[in-house]
Design a protein around this motif. Sequence first.
Motif, mmCIF file in Angstrom:
data_model
loop_
_atom_site.group_PDB
_atom_site.id
_atom_site.type_symbol
_atom_site.label_atom_id
_atom_site.label_comp_id
_atom_site.label_asym_id
_atom_site.label_seq_id
_atom_site.Cartn_x
_atom_site.Cartn_y
_atom_site.Cartn_z
ATOM 1 N N TYR A 144 -28.215 -88.321 36.590
ATOM 2 C CA TYR A 144 -28.500 -87.237 35.654
ATOM 3 C C TYR A 144 -27.585 -87.285 34.439
ATOM 4 N N ASP A 159 -25.036 -85.534 32.180
ATOM 5 C CA ASP A 159 -23.982 -84.631 32.639
ATOM 6 C C ASP A 159 -24.318 -83.162 32.401
ATOM 7 N N LYS A 199 -26.579 -81.755 35.222
ATOM 8 C CA LYS A 199 -26.172 -81.869 36.631
ATOM 9 C C LYS A 199 -25.952 -80.489 37.228
#
Length: 126
Positions: free
Chosen positions: A59, A61, A64
Amino acid sequence: VQLQASGGGLVQAGGSLRLSCAASGQTFSSYAMGWFRQPPGKEREFVAIISRSGSTTSYLDSVKGRFTISRDNAKNTAYLQMNSLNPEDTAVYYCAAGNPQWIVATMRTPRSYDYWGQGTLVTVSS
């Protein structure tokens, strides 16, 4: 393979949406699936990727813990569950199919993917 993204819409900040990407044509399970987005006036950016089997994900960041990518190979469909949306998530979201090397720089590059859906607009209001 042909990809059809759907599920976008208008949602308030803090809300949720689930995007779907339906595939037809060649074998869906032969491809890793990615989600990208393009905010207004900005370049397309990587959001998430899931491996062919669904066992591995990666993902951006900033998403996430809020977004979850998944796939159902029996239904030839990939999903992006988006929770805790904020206005910065406003963008056209695209699904893509390909087999990029599982290297961060490669999997996050749009040209590493072979097939693209038409995009679905997600608008998050404050």
